[in-house]
Design an enzyme around this catalytic site. Structure first.
Site, mmCIF file in Angstrom:
data_model
loop_
_atom_site.group_PDB
_atom_site.id
_atom_site.type_symbol
_atom_site.label_atom_id
_atom_site.label_comp_id
_atom_site.label_asym_id
_atom_site.label_seq_id
_atom_site.Cartn_x
_atom_site.Cartn_y
_atom_site.Cartn_z
ATOM 1 C CD GLU A 210 -1.410 2.449 1.908
ATOM 2 O OE1 GLU A 210 -2.436 2.846 1.776
ATOM 3 O OE2 GLU A 210 -0.516 2.392 2.526
ATOM 4 C CG ASP A 233 -4.673 3.100 6.186
ATOM 5 O OD1 ASP A 233 -3.211 3.838 7.062
ATOM 6 O OD2 ASP A 233 -3.938 2.326 5.367
ATOM 7 C CG HIS A 325 4.398 7.711 7.253
ATOM 8 N ND1 HIS A 325 4.732 7.711 5.922
ATOM 9 C CD2 HIS A 325 3.692 6.784 7.573
ATOM 10 C CE1 HIS A 325 3.742 7.366 5.157
ATOM 11 N NE2 HIS A 325 3.109 6.487 6.017
#
EC number: 3.2.1.4
Length: 364
Positions: A210, A233, A325
């Site tokens: 993804e 998500d 992230h």
């Protein structure tokens, strides 16, 4: 449903190295977790795990959560044994210096290293003012030569992730690496194993790659041809100092985020109104707190599911997460639990009558 079980699943998944394109180890764990509750389960040619629970009628619902994470790929080994790398997925380089990494070798063992850069003491003044770039960084594994690094099993193409274990900050708030999107997988597993008599066939899909182009969801949706798609998500929780309330997107502890739109100017997903509205109605009926999410950057597997074949009406649910992230992502387990509850309710609610009424309307 139990938030402790979600935490235990999340812990298992985050202990596994799975950068995009290298999901083999986590795939085996996900199969073990889904198999007892599936009528059928298989791995497709790209590596997606697809588990099916048969419904009592017609119709196909695809629930997708990606099992890959962002990582690093070694692209050069210096004569003195340092490793240069390129990103797999979206990294902000300022996060990387000083991090400890695990490098997967060709023998499927792991070598520990640290990400280094030129010390500030010997930087020129103009260098010290600039944010580091990927090309300024390297991995130090304690080797003194290229040959020594290669003897450890490291080659060009070896992959690495930040080494960071999951930890609790409070009873409900946890931090760790790769919650994007291992929390989505954990939520999907929890919802799937608790499904009771769905009216449609429910396909739980742990997708690959993804982070590098929504690749796994594309091929899985093509083979399944779902009537309805739902992606699970994370989304940005920017409820932190220095961010105006109007730009916080979502907040921790305020419930799952029901997607309205994502991507810049709607270039990602504009959720199907009937799916969005049904999720809202179910949340309100069952006293599940929720937030509405308009995300101005980034998207999910939902975008590519929506564009499969002749088109698939698609929505998304997101777990609000801070510092996405990074090695220290933060989420609230109550938000994850409520996302699982809402996913289960939606999967049990829809049937072909609902699909035909709201999603496949015919003009007389």
């Amino acid at each position: 449903m139990n938030k402790n079980e979600i935490y235990e699943t999340l812990e298992k998944l985050t202990n596994i190295v799975s950068p995009s394109g290298h999901e083999d180890e986590i795939r085996n764990t996900i199969i073990e977790l889904l198999k007892p509750y599936a009528d059928e389960i298989w791995v497709d040619s790209l590596g997606n795990v697809i588990a099916v629970k048969k419904g009592s009628g017609e119709g196909r619902l695809m629930i997708a959560a990606h099992m890959d994470e962002i990582g690093l790929m070694i692209n050069h080994i210096t004569k003195t044994g340092f490793l240069k790398f390129t990103p797999i997925g979206g990294w902000n380089p300022v996060i990387l210096p000083g991090q400890r990494v695990l490098i997967k070798t060709k023998r499927r063992e792991y070598v520990r290293g640290v990400i280094g850069m030129k010390p500030p003491h010997i930087m020129k003044p103009e260098e010290a003012k600039q944010a580091p770039q990927i090309e300024d960084l390297f991995i130090d594994i304690g080797a003194s030569s290229r040959e020594e690094a290669e003897k450890l099993g490291i080659t060009v193409g070896s992959v690495a992730v930040i080494e960071r274990n999951i930890a609790k900050l409070s009873e409900n708030v946890v931090t760790g690496r790769a919650f994007d999107d291992k929390i989505g997988v954990a939520v999907m597993i929890e919802a799937f194993k608790n499904l009771e008599k769905p009216k449609v066939d429910v396909y739980a899909v742990a997708t690959v790659m993804e982070e590098v182009g929504l690749k796994g969801a594309r091929v899985a949706a093509y083979s399944i041809t779902p009537h309805v798609g739902l992606a699970l998500d994370v989304t940005i929780a920017a409820d932190i100092p220095g961010v105006d309330e109007s730009k916080q997107i979502t907040k921790l502890g305020k419930g799952p985020a029901i997607k309205v739109m994502d991507g810049r100017s709607g270039s990602g997903l504009i959720a199907h109104p009937a799916i969005k509205d049904t999720l809202i109605q179910l949340a309100e009926k069952h006293n599940i707190p929720y937030q509405l999410e308009v995300l101005t950057g980034g998207t999910t597997d939902a975008t590519i599911i929506q564009l499969t074949k002749e088109g698939v009406p698609t929505g998304a649910l997101s777990v609000p997460t801070r510092y996405i992230h990074s090695p220290v992502e933060v989420l609230n387990l109550e938000d994850a639990l409520n996302t699982a509850k809402l996913t289960k309710l939606f999967a049990e609610y829809i049937d072909m009558e609902w699909i035909n009424k709201y999603l496949k309307r015919k003009i007389k």
